[in-house]
Design a protein around this motif. Sequence first.
Motif, PDB file in Angstrom:
ATOM      1  N   LYS A 147      45.146 -18.450 -65.417  1.00  0.00           N
ATOM      2  CA  LYS A 147      44.418 -17.675 -66.425  1.00  0.00           C
ATOM      3  C   LYS A 147      44.979 -16.266 -66.550  1.00  0.00           C
ATOM      4  O   LYS A 147      44.933 -15.680 -67.629  1.00  0.00           O
ATOM      5  CB  LYS A 147      42.929 -17.612 -66.074  1.00  0.00           C
ATOM      6  N   ARG A 148      45.509 -15.703 -65.445  1.00  0.00           N
ATOM      7  CA  ARG A 148      46.157 -14.393 -65.540  1.00  0.00           C
ATOM      8  C   ARG A 148      47.365 -14.466 -66.461  1.00  0.00           C
ATOM      9  O   ARG A 148      47.556 -13.596 -67.294  1.00  0.00           O
ATOM     10  CB  ARG A 148      46.594 -13.918 -64.168  1.00  0.00           C
ATOM     11  N   GLY A 149      48.176 -15.494 -66.257  1.00  0.00           N
ATOM     12  CA  GLY A 149      49.268 -15.773 -67.175  1.00  0.00           C
ATOM     13  C   GLY A 149      50.507 -14.908 -67.034  1.00  0.00           C
ATOM     14  O   GLY A 149      51.453 -15.085 -67.791  1.00  0.00           O
ATOM     15  N   ASP A 150      50.574 -13.992 -66.074  1.00  0.00           N
ATOM     16  CA  ASP A 150      51.756 -13.145 -65.963  1.00  0.00           C
ATOM     17  C   ASP A 150      52.847 -13.833 -65.137  1.00  0.00           C
ATOM     18  O   ASP A 150      52.638 -14.898 -64.554  1.00  0.00           O
ATOM     19  CB  ASP A 150      51.388 -11.775 -65.379  1.00  0.00           C
ATOM     20  N   LEU A 151      54.007 -13.214 -65.117  1.00  0.00           N
ATOM     21  CA  LEU A 151      55.159 -13.808 -64.452  1.00  0.00           C
ATOM     22  C   LEU A 151      54.952 -13.917 -62.944  1.00  0.00           C
ATOM     23  O   LEU A 151      55.348 -14.922 -62.328  1.00  0.00           O
ATOM     24  CB  LEU A 151      56.412 -12.972 -64.756  1.00  0.00           C
ATOM     25  N   ALA A 152      54.325 -12.931 -62.349  1.00  0.00           N
ATOM     26  CA  ALA A 152      54.090 -12.977 -60.903  1.00  0.00           C
ATOM     27  C   ALA A 152      53.181 -14.149 -60.533  1.00  0.00           C
ATOM     28  O   ALA A 152      53.427 -14.839 -59.534  1.00  0.00           O
ATOM     29  CB  ALA A 152      53.475 -11.660 -60.431  1.00  0.00           C
ATOM     30  N   SER A 153      52.164 -14.386 -61.342  1.00  0.00           N
ATOM     31  CA  SER A 153      51.266 -15.516 -61.071  1.00  0.00           C
ATOM     32  C   SER A 153      52.002 -16.839 -61.238  1.00  0.00           C
ATOM     33  O   SER A 153      51.810 -17.767 -60.438  1.00  0.00           O
ATOM     34  CB  SER A 153      50.067 -15.473 -62.017  1.00  0.00           C
ATOM     35  N   ARG A 154      52.842 -16.929 -62.258  1.00  0.00           N
ATOM     36  CA  ARG A 154      53.609 -18.159 -62.470  1.00  0.00           C
ATOM     37  C   ARG A 154      54.533 -18.420 -61.283  1.00  0.00           C
ATOM     38  O   ARG A 154      54.664 -19.558 -60.819  1.00  0.00           O
ATOM     39  CB  ARG A 154      54.401 -18.068 -63.767  1.00  0.00           C
ATOM     40  N   ARG A 155      55.173 -17.380 -60.772  1.00  0.00           N
ATOM     41  CA  ARG A 155      56.076 -17.560 -59.631  1.00  0.00           C
ATOM     42  C   ARG A 155      55.306 -17.931 -58.368  1.00  0.00           C
ATOM     43  O   ARG A 155      55.791 -18.712 -57.543  1.00  0.00           O
ATOM     44  CB  ARG A 155      56.877 -16.280 -59.399  1.00  0.00           C
ATOM     45  N   ARG A 156      54.111 -17.401 -58.214  1.00  0.00           N
ATOM     46  CA  ARG A 156      53.284 -17.761 -57.061  1.00  0.00           C
ATOM     47  C   ARG A 156      52.899 -19.228 -57.097  1.00  0.00           C
ATOM     48  O   ARG A 156      52.939 -19.925 -56.071  1.00  0.00           O
ATOM     49  CB  ARG A 156      52.009 -16.922 -57.051  1.00  0.00           C
ATOM     50  N   VAL A 157      52.520 -19.694 -58.276  1.00  0.00           N
ATOM     51  CA  VAL A 157      52.141 -21.108 -58.409  1.00  0.00           C
ATOM     52  C   VAL A 157      53.370 -21.995 -58.245  1.00  0.00           C
ATOM     53  O   VAL A 157      53.300 -23.063 -57.625  1.00  0.00           O
ATOM     54  CB  VAL A 157      51.441 -21.347 -59.761  1.00  0.00           C
ATOM     55  N   LEU A 158      54.510 -21.563 -58.769  1.00  0.00           N
ATOM     56  CA  LEU A 158      55.735 -22.350 -58.598  1.00  0.00           C
ATOM     57  C   LEU A 158      56.156 -22.430 -57.131  1.00  0.00           C
ATOM     58  O   LEU A 158      56.836 -23.382 -56.727  1.00  0.00           O
ATOM     59  CB  LEU A 158      56.873 -21.753 -59.430  1.00  0.00           C
ATOM     60  N   GLY A 159      55.774 -21.456 -56.329  1.00  0.00           N
ATOM     61  CA  GLY A 159      56.053 -21.522 -54.898  1.00  0.00           C
ATOM     62  C   GLY A 159      55.242 -22.592 -54.197  1.00  0.00           C
ATOM     63  O   GLY A 159      55.630 -23.078 -53.137  1.00  0.00           O
ATOM     64  N   LEU A 160      54.120 -22.973 -54.783  1.00  0.00           N
ATOM     65  CA  LEU A 160      53.261 -23.987 -54.178  1.00  0.00           C
ATOM     66  C   LEU A 160      53.470 -25.366 -54.796  1.00  0.00           C
ATOM     67  O   LEU A 160      53.490 -26.369 -54.096  1.00  0.00           O
ATOM     68  CB  LEU A 160      51.794 -23.576 -54.330  1.00  0.00           C
ATOM     69  N   ILE A 161      53.605 -25.410 -56.111  1.00  0.00           N
ATOM     70  CA  ILE A 161      53.821 -26.669 -56.822  1.00  0.00           C
ATOM     71  C   ILE A 161      55.235 -26.637 -57.383  1.00  0.00           C
ATOM     72  O   ILE A 161      55.563 -25.764 -58.201  1.00  0.00           O
ATOM     73  CB  ILE A 161      52.796 -26.851 -57.957  1.00  0.00           C
ATOM     74  N   SER A 162      56.054 -27.577 -56.968  1.00  0.00           N
ATOM     75  CA  SER A 162      57.473 -27.514 -57.325  1.00  0.00           C
ATOM     76  C   SER A 162      57.789 -28.114 -58.694  1.00  0.00           C
ATOM     77  O   SER A 162      58.880 -27.895 -59.205  1.00  0.00           O
ATOM     78  CB  SER A 162      58.303 -28.216 -56.248  1.00  0.00           C
TER      79      SER A 162
END
Length: 186
Positions: free
Chosen positions: A56-71
């Motif tokens: 929901k935040r939608g910024d690049l840092a949040s996307r990279r954090r989620v990509l670190g958990l879900i590949s």
Amino acid sequence: MPTPTKGPRLGGGPAHERLMLANLAAALFEHKRITTTVTKAKRLKPYAERLVTFAKRGDLASRRRVLGLISDKGVVHELFTDIAGAVANRDGGYTRITKIGNRKGDNAPMAVIELVLEPVSPKQAVVAEATAAAAKAAPAAEASAAEEEVVETEAAETEEAPAAEAEATEAEAAETEEAPAAEDKK
């Protein structure tokens, strides 16, 4: 991420648990609902809701954090575009767990965990539509309401006249009954 609970992990060590939760979350975001054991569903709920909050935040840092958990980049893209947009008005409670009984083979309690993508309150949506319709119909309603008030006042005046006459005759009858009773007491 949420602090892991103390005690036995889900089928192994902490690394295995992290991978299992990541895979369950990816499957949940891909299919919108999955069937798993009640224990895994309860452990997945805060994990998945935290990922939706990042989306929901939608910024690049949040996307990279989620990509670190879900590949899986496709699942992350779907999470950030479709799911985050669907739950934008919701403050929390993005998932729902429904128990469905025990599994046939080993009698393990099973549950369905699904994303809640409906609007926050269907009643609020209906109320908003009703107020919009009322605002459109307001000019026509004012004219018809004025006509109804004129008709109601005329009807009330015609009803009041016979009622007043009936009350007067009842009062006269009561006075005549009281007068002879008063003469007899003298």
